[in-house]
Design a protein around this motif. Sequence first.
Motif, PDB file in Angstrom:
ATOM      1  N   TRP A 126       0.829  -1.200   0.000  1.00  0.00           N
ATOM      2  CA  TRP A 126       0.000   0.000   0.000  1.00  0.00           C
ATOM      3  C   TRP A 126       0.867   1.254   0.000  1.00  0.00           C
ATOM      4  O   TRP A 126       0.559   2.240  -0.687  1.00  0.00           O
ATOM      5  N   HIS A 127       1.959   1.240   0.772  1.00  0.00           N
ATOM      6  CA  HIS A 127       2.827   2.419   0.858  1.00  0.00           C
ATOM      7  C   HIS A 127       3.435   2.761  -0.502  1.00  0.00           C
ATOM      8  O   HIS A 127       3.528   3.936  -0.861  1.00  0.00           O
ATOM      9  N   ASN A 128       3.847   1.747  -1.256  1.00  0.00           N
ATOM     10  CA  ASN A 128       4.388   2.004  -2.590  1.00  0.00           C
ATOM     11  C   ASN A 128       3.320   2.588  -3.508  1.00  0.00           C
ATOM     12  O   ASN A 128       3.582   3.533  -4.256  1.00  0.00           O
ATOM     13  N   TRP A 129       2.138   2.006  -3.474  1.00  0.00           N
ATOM     14  CA  TRP A 129       1.043   2.513  -4.297  1.00  0.00           C
ATOM     15  C   TRP A 129       0.681   3.939  -3.886  1.00  0.00           C
ATOM     16  O   TRP A 129       0.489   4.814  -4.735  1.00  0.00           O
ATOM     17  N   ASP A 130       0.576   4.175  -2.583  1.00  0.00           N
ATOM     18  CA  ASP A 130       0.220   5.502  -2.092  1.00  0.00           C
ATOM     19  C   ASP A 130       1.254   6.535  -2.534  1.00  0.00           C
ATOM     20  O   ASP A 130       0.899   7.619  -3.006  1.00  0.00           O
ATOM     21  N   SER A 131       2.524   6.201  -2.410  1.00  0.00           N
ATOM     22  CA  SER A 131       3.575   7.120  -2.826  1.00  0.00           C
ATOM     23  C   SER A 131       3.528   7.372  -4.328  1.00  0.00           C
ATOM     24  O   SER A 131       3.721   8.502  -4.785  1.00  0.00           O
ATOM     25  N   SER A 132       3.271   6.326  -5.087  1.00  0.00           N
ATOM     26  CA  SER A 132       3.181   6.481  -6.536  1.00  0.00           C
ATOM     27  C   SER A 132       2.069   7.474  -6.902  1.00  0.00           C
ATOM     28  O   SER A 132       2.269   8.372  -7.726  1.00  0.00           O
ATOM     29  N   VAL A 133       0.909   7.330  -6.281  1.00  0.00           N
ATOM     30  CA  VAL A 133      -0.209   8.239  -6.546  1.00  0.00           C
ATOM     31  C   VAL A 133       0.154   9.656  -6.111  1.00  0.00           C
ATOM     32  O   VAL A 133      -0.081  10.619  -6.847  1.00  0.00           O
ATOM     33  N   ARG A 134       0.744   9.790  -4.930  1.00  0.00           N
ATOM     34  CA  ARG A 134       1.085  11.126  -4.432  1.00  0.00           C
ATOM     35  C   ARG A 134       2.113  11.812  -5.328  1.00  0.00           C
ATOM     36  O   ARG A 134       2.002  13.015  -5.589  1.00  0.00           O
ATOM     37  N   TYR A 135       3.091  11.059  -5.823  1.00  0.00           N
ATOM     38  CA  TYR A 135       4.065  11.662  -6.732  1.00  0.00           C
ATOM     39  C   TYR A 135       3.419  12.016  -8.077  1.00  0.00           C
ATOM     40  O   TYR A 135       3.764  13.026  -8.686  1.00  0.00           O
ATOM     41  N   PHE A 136       2.468  11.203  -8.525  1.00  0.00           N
ATOM     42  CA  PHE A 136       1.785  11.536  -9.768  1.00  0.00           C
ATOM     43  C   PHE A 136       0.950  12.805  -9.586  1.00  0.00           C
ATOM     44  O   PHE A 136       0.892  13.655 -10.474  1.00  0.00           O
ATOM     45  N   GLN A 137       0.323  12.953  -8.431  1.00  0.00           N
ATOM     46  CA  GLN A 137      -0.436  14.172  -8.153  1.00  0.00           C
ATOM     47  C   GLN A 137       0.490  15.387  -8.103  1.00  0.00           C
ATOM     48  O   GLN A 137       0.134  16.456  -8.606  1.00  0.00           O
TER      49      GLN A 137
END
Length: 112
Positions: free
Chosen positions: A48-59
């Motif tokens: 989840w942390h990797n996915w969350d970070s990926s989304v946050r960096y895309f934002q």
Amino acid sequence: MELANTICAKRQLELQAQKHGMSPSFRKHESFITYFRKLADQQRGLNWHNWDSSVRYFQLFADGADISFAELDLSLCEQFKRFLLDEPKLRESRRGIGHNSALSYFNKFLQH
């Protein structure tokens, strides 16, 4: 029966398009960021942390823009990749992200 067959054929084409990395037509005007966030929220554990970070960096990359599926193209993907490799940071107390983290975040983005 003819209508049911047409709907079935259309859905099969959409599934084939997804299988080969193409967005189905009904999704072209939907928000990719909203979709990406929903996928991240479905993950569990450390993943989840990797996915969350990926989304946050895309934002962070999108800089407030609501990017739709129609806007996703090779050029945008390359820009996001370069953005990650330039080591942005989400928190002031941390220096930029490492190469392996950037690769992991980009791979999450490419999966969907």
